[in-house]
Design a protein around this motif. Structure first.
Motif, short mmCIF file in Angstrom:
data_model
loop_
_atom_site.label_atom_id
_atom_site.label_comp_id
_atom_site.label_asym_id
_atom_site.label_seq_id
_atom_site.Cartn_x
_atom_site.Cartn_y
_atom_site.Cartn_z
N ARG A 54 12.80 30.47 61.03
CA ARG A 54 12.22 31.18 62.17
C ARG A 54 11.84 30.16 63.23
NH1 ARG A 54 6.78 31.04 63.29
NH2 ARG A 54 5.54 29.85 61.82
N ARG A 55 11.74 30.64 64.47
CA ARG A 55 11.31 29.80 65.59
C ARG A 55 9.94 30.28 66.05
NH1 ARG A 55 14.58 26.69 68.48
NH2 ARG A 55 16.44 27.87 67.87
N ASP A 56 9.00 29.34 66.23
CA ASP A 56 7.67 29.74 66.66
C ASP A 56 7.61 29.84 68.19
OD1 ASP A 56 7.32 27.18 67.77
OD2 ASP A 56 6.16 26.44 66.07
N GLY A 57 6.43 30.18 68.70
CA GLY A 57 6.27 30.40 70.12
C GLY A 57 6.48 29.16 70.96
N ARG A 58 6.42 27.97 70.34
CA ARG A 58 6.64 26.73 71.06
C ARG A 58 8.09 26.26 70.98
NH1 ARG A 58 1.34 23.32 68.91
NH2 ARG A 58 -0.25 24.76 69.71
N GLY A 59 8.91 27.02 70.25
CA GLY A 59 10.32 26.66 70.14
C GLY A 59 10.67 25.85 68.91
N ALA A 60 9.66 25.47 68.11
CA ALA A 60 9.92 24.68 66.90
C ALA A 60 10.51 25.57 65.80
CB ALA A 60 8.64 24.02 66.39
N VAL A 61 11.43 25.01 65.01
CA VAL A 61 12.09 25.75 63.93
C VAL A 61 11.39 25.45 62.60
CG1 VAL A 61 14.25 26.06 62.66
CG2 VAL A 61 14.28 25.76 65.15
N ARG A 213 2.38 34.33 64.01
CA ARG A 213 2.40 35.42 64.98
C ARG A 213 3.73 35.54 65.71
NH1 ARG A 213 -2.86 33.05 65.72
NH2 ARG A 213 -4.42 34.39 64.75
N ASP A 214 4.66 34.65 65.41
CA ASP A 214 5.96 34.66 66.09
C ASP A 214 7.08 34.66 65.05
OD1 ASP A 214 4.95 34.12 68.91
OD2 ASP A 214 4.18 32.38 67.82
N PHE A 215 8.17 35.38 65.34
CA PHE A 215 9.37 35.28 64.51
C PHE A 215 10.56 35.23 65.45
CE2 PHE A 215 12.54 35.58 61.45
CZ PHE A 215 12.00 35.51 60.19
N GLY A 216 10.73 34.05 66.06
CA GLY A 216 11.87 33.86 66.94
C GLY A 216 13.13 33.61 66.14
N LEU A 217 14.26 34.06 66.66
CA LEU A 217 15.54 33.90 65.97
C LEU A 217 16.07 32.48 66.15
CD1 LEU A 217 17.19 37.29 66.99
CD2 LEU A 217 16.09 36.72 64.81
N VAL A 218 16.77 32.00 65.13
CA VAL A 218 17.31 30.64 65.13
C VAL A 218 18.82 30.70 64.97
CG1 VAL A 218 17.27 28.37 64.03
CG2 VAL A 218 15.19 29.76 64.09
N ASP A 219 19.55 30.20 65.95
CA ASP A 219 21.02 30.09 65.88
C ASP A 219 21.70 31.43 65.58
OD1 ASP A 219 20.77 27.40 66.37
OD2 ASP A 219 20.78 26.84 64.25
N ILE A 220 21.09 32.52 66.03
CA ILE A 220 21.74 33.83 65.90
C ILE A 220 22.58 34.06 67.15
CG2 ILE A 220 21.40 36.32 65.68
CD1 ILE A 220 20.53 34.80 63.23
N VAL A 221 23.85 34.37 66.95
CA VAL A 221 24.75 34.59 68.09
C VAL A 221 24.89 36.09 68.32
CG1 VAL A 221 26.00 32.45 67.70
CG2 VAL A 221 26.81 34.54 66.62
#
Length: 293
Positions: A54-61, A213-221
């Protein structure tokens, strides 16, 4: 197998049942669920079958866990999940080869019945939705039966939805710390600070992960989003005119046709468009970084 990550050390469960801590660098990349060979103080990681990031709100994976086959997305009427959190978790799980399912915790609180009904209407046709109260010990049997099928999974959810309470209910001997909601802000306090793996009495394994609190997507096309977005299962049975259709305004689009007929809710379609724009922007940013390098 690594069963706990303590920051500067990991706890390894050996085949004979023995457990030992091995020091590691914080940047080692090891994660709970990893299968490893131990030679003294050196760990050699075996290939992973699956990994969830997952990617957090700061962009870290961040790596959530390895060699999982299911992912439980835990929500509650308080605090409600942020917009898009459930969709992102489901897409990330499916893209990683995991089966997602949803847990509505705190079913005894006001608004829980409405939240459960809403989530079952949105997702119930494509994945399991469990409603329960970990604190009251109600509704856990169906979840226990599901995990007893031999699954290894993790619970993800925003801080305060009761993941630690849920693990305590499933594994009564754990005694994990449980926090209270911050009423002024409507969010939870972090209680889990390290990732740990636990075996359930009836079968199955669960990784307890720190709340976030964040679940950003990582390398999803884009192609993966189109295939894995929950709610598009019916549309995938009918081919669009163009193979690279992104389901915006292309002619002969099966998805927009379903929206026009009322067979696909406008809200579900808009949620897809929001994620599509997010992924397109991330891909554009990745290309710009490549050009600069």
């Amino acid at each position: 197998m690594i069963v706990a990550h303590l920051g500067v050390a990991v706890e390894v469960l050996f085949d004979d049942g023995e457990r030992h801590q091995v020091r590691v660098k914080r940047s080692s990349g090891h994660v709970v669920g990893d299968s490893v060979l131990v030679r003294g103080e050196v760990l050699e990681r075996r290939p992973r079958n699956t990994e969830l990031r997952r990617r957090d709100g700061r962009g870290a994976v961040h790596l959530v866990g390895a060699n999982l086959d299911v992912l439980g997305v835990v929500v509650a009427p308080r605090p409600l999940p942020p917009s898009g959190f459930v969709d992102r978790a489901i897409v990330a799980a499916r893209a990683a080869g995991l089966q997602p399912f949803i847990i509505v915790n705190k079913e005894d609180l006001d608004g829980a019945a409405e939240l459960t009904a809403e989530l079952r209407a949105l997702y119930g046709a494509s994945l399991p939705v469990f409603s329960l109260s970990a604190k009251a010990g109600v509704g856990l049997d169906l979840l226990r039966q599901f995990m007893a099928e031999g699954h290894r999974g993790a619970f993800v959810g925003t801080t305060g939805v009761g993941k630690s309470s849920l693990l305590n209910a499933l594994c009564p001997d754990l005694g994990l710390a449980v926090g209270e909601l911050c009423e002024a802000r409507g969010v939870g306090r972090h209680t889990t600070t390290v990732a740990t793996l636990h075996s359930l009495a009836g079968g199955g394994e669960l990784i307890d992960t720190p709340g976030f609190r964040d679940f950003g997507l990582v390398d999803i096309v884009v192609d993966e989003l189109i295939v894995h977005f929950p709610g598009f299962e019916q549309a995938m049975m009918v081919r669009c005119r163009f193979r690279d259709c992104r389901h915006r305004a292309e002619p002969g689009c099966a998805v927009t046709a379903l929206v026009e007929k009322g067979a696909l809710a406008e809200g579900r379609y808009q949620a897809y468009l929001d994620l599509l724009s997010e992924i397109e922007n991330a891909q554009d940013e990745a290309r710009r970084r490549e050009w600069k390098n």
